[in-house]
Design a protein around this motif. Structure first.
Motif, PDB file in Angstrom:
ATOM      1  N   ILE A  41       0.845  -1.201   0.000  1.00  0.00           N
ATOM      2  CA  ILE A  41       0.000   0.000   0.000  1.00  0.00           C
ATOM      3  C   ILE A  41       0.878   1.249   0.000  1.00  0.00           C
ATOM      4  O   ILE A  41       0.616   2.220  -0.729  1.00  0.00           O
ATOM      5  CB  ILE A  41      -0.941  -0.015   1.219  1.00  0.00           C
ATOM      6  CG1 ILE A  41      -1.844  -1.257   1.176  1.00  0.00           C
ATOM      7  CG2 ILE A  41      -1.785   1.259   1.269  1.00  0.00           C
ATOM      8  CD1 ILE A  41      -2.584  -1.539   2.482  1.00  0.00           C
ATOM      9  N   GLU A  42       1.953   1.205   0.811  1.00  0.00           N
ATOM     10  CA  GLU A  42       2.862   2.358   0.853  1.00  0.00           C
ATOM     11  C   GLU A  42       3.533   2.574  -0.504  1.00  0.00           C
ATOM     12  O   GLU A  42       3.738   3.715  -0.925  1.00  0.00           O
ATOM     13  CB  GLU A  42       3.909   2.167   1.942  1.00  0.00           C
ATOM     14  CG  GLU A  42       3.309   2.347   3.327  1.00  0.00           C
ATOM     15  CD  GLU A  42       4.366   2.427   4.421  1.00  0.00           C
ATOM     16  OE1 GLU A  42       5.474   1.921   4.200  1.00  0.00           O
ATOM     17  OE2 GLU A  42       4.060   3.000   5.466  1.00  0.00           O
ATOM     18  N   ALA A  43       3.867   1.488  -1.195  1.00  0.00           N
ATOM     19  CA  ALA A  43       4.490   1.623  -2.516  1.00  0.00           C
ATOM     20  C   ALA A  43       3.518   2.270  -3.500  1.00  0.00           C
ATOM     21  O   ALA A  43       3.916   3.099  -4.333  1.00  0.00           O
ATOM     22  CB  ALA A  43       4.933   0.246  -3.029  1.00  0.00           C
ATOM     23  N   GLU A  44       2.238   1.907  -3.392  1.00  0.00           N
ATOM     24  CA  GLU A  44       1.239   2.522  -4.278  1.00  0.00           C
ATOM     25  C   GLU A  44       1.075   4.011  -3.953  1.00  0.00           C
ATOM     26  O   GLU A  44       0.973   4.849  -4.862  1.00  0.00           O
ATOM     27  CB  GLU A  44      -0.091   1.773  -4.143  1.00  0.00           C
ATOM     28  CG  GLU A  44      -1.250   2.384  -4.920  1.00  0.00           C
ATOM     29  CD  GLU A  44      -1.048   2.421  -6.433  1.00  0.00           C
ATOM     30  OE1 GLU A  44      -0.143   1.734  -6.951  1.00  0.00           O
ATOM     31  OE2 GLU A  44      -1.800   3.174  -7.098  1.00  0.00           O
ATOM     32  N   LEU A  45       1.068   4.327  -2.653  1.00  0.00           N
ATOM     33  CA  LEU A  45       0.973   5.740  -2.263  1.00  0.00           C
ATOM     34  C   LEU A  45       2.194   6.524  -2.755  1.00  0.00           C
ATOM     35  O   LEU A  45       2.061   7.657  -3.246  1.00  0.00           O
ATOM     36  CB  LEU A  45       0.849   5.861  -0.737  1.00  0.00           C
ATOM     37  CG  LEU A  45      -0.498   5.404  -0.156  1.00  0.00           C
ATOM     38  CD1 LEU A  45      -0.411   5.355   1.369  1.00  0.00           C
ATOM     39  CD2 LEU A  45      -1.625   6.324  -0.591  1.00  0.00           C
ATOM     40  N   ALA A  46       3.371   5.903  -2.633  1.00  0.00           N
ATOM     41  CA  ALA A  46       4.599   6.568  -3.092  1.00  0.00           C
ATOM     42  C   ALA A  46       4.549   6.803  -4.602  1.00  0.00           C
ATOM     43  O   ALA A  46       4.979   7.856  -5.103  1.00  0.00           O
ATOM     44  CB  ALA A  46       5.817   5.734  -2.721  1.00  0.00           C
ATOM     45  N   ARG A  47       3.999   5.828  -5.324  1.00  0.00           N
ATOM     46  CA  ARG A  47       3.897   5.970  -6.782  1.00  0.00           C
ATOM     47  C   ARG A  47       3.026   7.172  -7.152  1.00  0.00           C
ATOM     48  O   ARG A  47       3.250   7.844  -8.165  1.00  0.00           O
ATOM     49  CB  ARG A  47       3.310   4.676  -7.367  1.00  0.00           C
ATOM     50  CG  ARG A  47       3.324   4.586  -8.878  1.00  0.00           C
ATOM     51  CD  ARG A  47       2.550   3.393  -9.387  1.00  0.00           C
ATOM     52  NE  ARG A  47       1.128   3.453  -9.107  1.00  0.00           N
ATOM     53  CZ  ARG A  47       0.244   4.204  -9.747  1.00  0.00           C
ATOM     54  NH1 ARG A  47       0.648   4.989 -10.751  1.00  0.00           N
ATOM     55  NH2 ARG A  47      -1.034   4.196  -9.422  1.00  0.00           N
ATOM     56  N   ARG A  48       2.034   7.438  -6.303  1.00  0.00           N
ATOM     57  CA  ARG A  48       1.093   8.527  -6.599  1.00  0.00           C
ATOM     58  C   ARG A  48       1.592   9.896  -6.168  1.00  0.00           C
ATOM     59  O   ARG A  48       0.989  10.916  -6.545  1.00  0.00           O
ATOM     60  CB  ARG A  48      -0.230   8.273  -5.864  1.00  0.00           C
ATOM     61  CG  ARG A  48      -0.948   7.052  -6.331  1.00  0.00           C
ATOM     62  CD  ARG A  48      -2.241   6.900  -5.542  1.00  0.00           C
ATOM     63  NE  ARG A  48      -2.909   5.650  -5.844  1.00  0.00           N
ATOM     64  CZ  ARG A  48      -4.075   5.294  -5.324  1.00  0.00           C
ATOM     65  NH1 ARG A  48      -4.672   6.098  -4.456  1.00  0.00           N
ATOM     66  NH2 ARG A  48      -4.625   4.154  -5.644  1.00  0.00           N
ATOM     67  N   GLU A  49       2.665   9.907  -5.366  1.00  0.00           N
ATOM     68  CA  GLU A  49       3.149  11.182  -4.831  1.00  0.00           C
ATOM     69  C   GLU A  49       3.463  12.159  -5.960  1.00  0.00           C
ATOM     70  O   GLU A  49       4.124  11.792  -6.937  1.00  0.00           O
ATOM     71  CB  GLU A  49       4.417  10.975  -3.979  1.00  0.00           C
ATOM     72  CG  GLU A  49       4.109  10.723  -2.528  1.00  0.00           C
ATOM     73  CD  GLU A  49       5.343  10.400  -1.705  1.00  0.00           C
ATOM     74  OE1 GLU A  49       5.183  10.176  -0.503  1.00  0.00           O
ATOM     75  OE2 GLU A  49       6.448  10.357  -2.258  1.00  0.00           O
ATOM     76  N   GLY A  50       2.996  13.382  -5.793  1.00  0.00           N
ATOM     77  CA  GLY A  50       3.305  14.417  -6.775  1.00  0.00           C
ATOM     78  C   GLY A  50       2.311  14.495  -7.914  1.00  0.00           C
ATOM     79  O   GLY A  50       2.389  15.406  -8.737  1.00  0.00           O
ATOM     80  N   THR A  51       1.378  13.522  -7.984  1.00  0.00           N
ATOM     81  CA  THR A  51       0.361  13.580  -9.030  1.00  0.00           C
ATOM     82  C   THR A  51      -0.934  14.102  -8.411  1.00  0.00           C
ATOM     83  O   THR A  51      -1.505  13.457  -7.527  1.00  0.00           O
ATOM     84  CB  THR A  51       0.099  12.178  -9.636  1.00  0.00           C
ATOM     85  OG1 THR A  51       1.323  11.671 -10.159  1.00  0.00           O
ATOM     86  CG2 THR A  51      -0.949  12.251 -10.739  1.00  0.00           C
TER      87      THR A  51
END
Ligand SMILES: N=c1c2ncn([C@@H]3O[C@H](COP(=O)(O)OP(=O)(O)OP(=O)(O)O)[C@@H](O)[C@H]3O)c2ncn1[C@@H]1O[C@H](COP(=O)(O)O)[C@@H](O)[C@H]1O
Length: 105
Positions: free
Chosen positions: A84-94
């Motif tokens: 879940i954290e990896a998915e949140l990190a992927r979304r960071e900045g978008t």
């Protein structure tokens, strides 16, 4: 390590090794992924009610229940907090607006 990280590790330990007689988490997981999803839904509704009522302390308590039951539900399907954290990190900045505008129609 945060409380959330420790909680996720405890839930995974309970899933993989604990006796349902001695662990609420193990007992809930033994009832199957569908039951964990049902419990998550119940707790989410209770948090919604407290958000509408507006008492911060009660909402904090219900939000903690929601996070616990979210992690149990995800653990039942093999989804870890790291995922879940990896998915949140992927979304960071978008921006949410930009992501929605880019969706296929
Ligand atoms: N954070 C929590 C946590 N939050 C809520 N709950 C439990 O979730 C349950 C929800 O109560 P409900 O009355 O809604 O549900 P219920 O009693 O199962 O009733 P049913 O609807 O399922 O019949 C209660 O038993 C709460 O104690 C939790 N149980 C455990 N944890 C954490 O998980 C760790 C491991 O717990 P065990 O697996 O029990 O060792 C604990 O040390 C805590 O850190």
């Amino acid at each position: 390590m945060t409380a959330l990280t420790r909680l996720a590790a405890t839930i995974a330990e309970r899933r993989d090794a604990a006796d349902p007689d001695g662990s609420y988490t193990a007992a809930l997981l033994a009832k199957g992924p569908e039951k964990t999803a049902e419990k998550f839904g119940e707790e989410a509704v209770e948090a919604v009610i407290e958000a509408v009522r507006g008492d911060p302390a009660r909402l904090t308590s219900e939000a903690a229940d929601v996070l616990y039951h979210l992690l149990v539900m995800c653990a039942a399907r093999g989804v870890a907090l790291d995922d879940i954290e990896a998915e949140l990190a992927r979304r960071e900045g978008t921006s949410g607006h930009a992501e929605k505008a880019a969706r296929p129609r």
